[in-house]
Scaffold this motif. Structure first.
Motif, PDB file in Angstrom:
ATOM      1  N   ILE A  71       0.858  -1.182   0.000  1.00 20.68           N
ATOM      2  CA  ILE A  71       0.000   0.000   0.000  1.00 20.68           C
ATOM      3  C   ILE A  71       0.896   1.235   0.000  1.00 20.68           C
ATOM      4  N   SER A  72       0.812   2.013  -1.057  1.00 22.68           N
ATOM      5  CA  SER A  72       1.668   3.189  -1.220  1.00 22.68           C
ATOM      6  C   SER A  72       0.995   4.436  -0.651  1.00 22.68           C
ATOM      7  N   GLU A  73       1.760   5.513  -0.586  1.00 20.68           N
ATOM      8  CA  GLU A  73       1.192   6.799  -0.158  1.00 20.68           C
ATOM      9  C   GLU A  73       0.078   7.226  -1.115  1.00 20.68           C
ATOM     10  N   ALA A  74       0.253   6.995  -2.406  1.00 20.30           N
ATOM     11  CA  ALA A  74      -0.783   7.344  -3.389  1.00 20.30           C
ATOM     12  C   ALA A  74      -2.054   6.522  -3.157  1.00 20.30           C
ATOM     13  N   ASP A  75      -1.906   5.240  -2.839  1.00 21.35           N
ATOM     14  CA  ASP A  75      -3.062   4.391  -2.548  1.00 21.35           C
ATOM     15  C   ASP A  75      -3.801   4.894  -1.311  1.00 21.35           C
ATOM     16  N   ARG A  76      -3.043   5.243  -0.265  1.00 21.16           N
ATOM     17  CA  ARG A  76      -3.659   5.771   0.961  1.00 21.16           C
ATOM     18  C   ARG A  76      -4.377   7.096   0.684  1.00 21.16           C
ATOM     19  N   TYR A  77      -3.784   7.915  -0.169  1.00 20.24           N
ATOM     20  CA  TYR A  77      -4.390   9.200  -0.537  1.00 20.24           C
ATOM     21  C   TYR A  77      -5.743   8.978  -1.228  1.00 20.24           C
ATOM     22  N   ILE A  78      -5.781   8.059  -2.160  1.00 24.97           N
ATOM     23  CA  ILE A  78      -7.034   7.757  -2.861  1.00 24.97           C
ATOM     24  C   ILE A  78      -8.058   7.209  -1.869  1.00 24.97           C
ATOM     25  N   PHE A  79      -7.637   6.329  -0.978  1.00 25.15           N
ATOM     26  CA  PHE A  79      -8.530   5.791   0.055  1.00 25.15           C
ATOM     27  C   PHE A  79      -9.105   6.913   0.913  1.00 25.15           C
ATOM     28  N   ARG A  80      -8.250   7.846   1.348  1.00 24.00           N
ATOM     29  CA  ARG A  80      -8.723   8.973   2.165  1.00 24.00           C
ATOM     30  C   ARG A  80      -9.764   9.802   1.420  1.00 24.00           C
ATOM     31  N   LEU A  81      -9.534  10.043   0.125  1.00 27.14           N
ATOM     32  CA  LEU A  81     -10.493  10.824  -0.652  1.00 27.14           C
ATOM     33  C   LEU A  81     -11.833  10.104  -0.788  1.00 27.14           C
TER      34      LEU A  81
ATOM     35  N   VAL B 110      -7.387  -2.062   2.213  1.00 34.29           N
ATOM     36  CA  VAL B 110      -6.907  -0.819   2.813  1.00 34.29           C
ATOM     37  C   VAL B 110      -7.920  -0.427   3.878  1.00 34.29           C
ATOM     38  N   THR B 111      -7.430  -0.193   5.085  1.00 44.33           N
ATOM     39  CA  THR B 111      -8.322   0.126   6.201  1.00 44.33           C
ATOM     40  C   THR B 111      -7.935   1.467   6.814  1.00 44.33           C
ATOM     41  N   ALA B 112      -8.770   1.928   7.703  1.00 43.32           N
ATOM     42  CA  ALA B 112      -8.516   3.211   8.375  1.00 43.32           C
ATOM     43  C   ALA B 112      -7.197   3.179   9.126  1.00 43.32           C
ATOM     44  N   ASP B 113      -6.775   2.014   9.614  1.00 39.28           N
ATOM     45  CA  ASP B 113      -5.505   1.892  10.334  1.00 39.28           C
ATOM     46  C   ASP B 113      -4.308   2.193   9.447  1.00 39.28           C
ATOM     47  N   GLU B 114      -4.478   2.098   8.129  1.00 39.26           N
ATOM     48  CA  GLU B 114      -3.375   2.300   7.210  1.00 39.26           C
ATOM     49  C   GLU B 114      -3.423   3.679   6.551  1.00 39.26           C
ATOM     50  N   ARG B 115      -4.217   4.577   7.103  1.00 35.67           N
ATOM     51  CA  ARG B 115      -4.364   5.917   6.514  1.00 35.67           C
ATOM     52  C   ARG B 115      -3.151   6.795   6.733  1.00 35.67           C
ATOM     53  N   GLN B 116      -2.338   6.550   7.752  1.00 38.73           N
ATOM     54  CA  GLN B 116      -1.240   7.455   8.104  1.00 38.73           C
ATOM     55  C   GLN B 116      -0.361   7.735   6.931  1.00 38.73           C
TER      56      GLN B 116
END
Length: 153
Positions: free
Chosen positions: A111-121, A147-153
């Motif tokens: 899970i990359s920073e870009a993946d987390r960014y898309i998840f957050r959006l 991808v879960t909320a725990d991996e949003r950081q």
């Protein structure tokens, strides 16, 4: 990495049992991840909105994102994630369906920073809207990750 289990004993006849729906999710994610990525394609990263319920599987949308693995264009991805947020509302005819939001892309199943960014959006787009229960997955040739909320950081 893959969370697939042996699903050969599962009955996929309609209406699907809860166990059948549960077993169908990883099988469907595996199939999406196994689709080939064409070299030089204009679009290799896409967002899918898929519902699974008693009466089967239906793909509500397949949205092209871009052709890279890094951070997406902010304006484009914000609009796409807002659309995804509107598409995960509970279906009118079947209120027992669950949504899967799938980010399909080439590259490692990390899970990359870009993946987390898309998840957050997507999470932000769902705030304040009535939505079906949903989960967000990353899939590709290298495997499946939720991808879960725990991996949003």
């Amino acid at each position: 990495m893959d969370t697939l289990s042996n699903t050969s004993d599962i009955n996929y006849e309609l209406p699907l049992s809860e166990a059948g729906q549960t077993a169908l999710r990883p099988a469907l994610l595996h199939d999406l991840g196994a689709l080939p990525f064409r070299p030089g394609a204009l679009i290799s990263r896409s967002l899918w909105v898929i519902f699974i319920g008693r009466w089967g599987v239906w793909t509500h949308a397949t949205l092209p994102v871009d052709d890279r693995l890094g951070m997406p264009d902010k304006e484009n991805i914000t609009g796409l994630c807002d659309l995804v947020g509107s598409l995960i509302r509970p279906p009118v005819c079947h209120d027992d369906e669950k949504a899967m939001i799938v980010l399909r892309r080439p590259g490692p199943a990390e899970i990359s920073e870009a993946d987390r960014y898309i998840f957050r959006l997507v999470r932000q787009a769902a705030v304040g809207r009535e939505t079906a229960p949903w989960a967000f997955y990353l899939v590709g040739l290298d495997g499946i990750r939720e991808v879960t909320a725990d991996e949003r950081q």
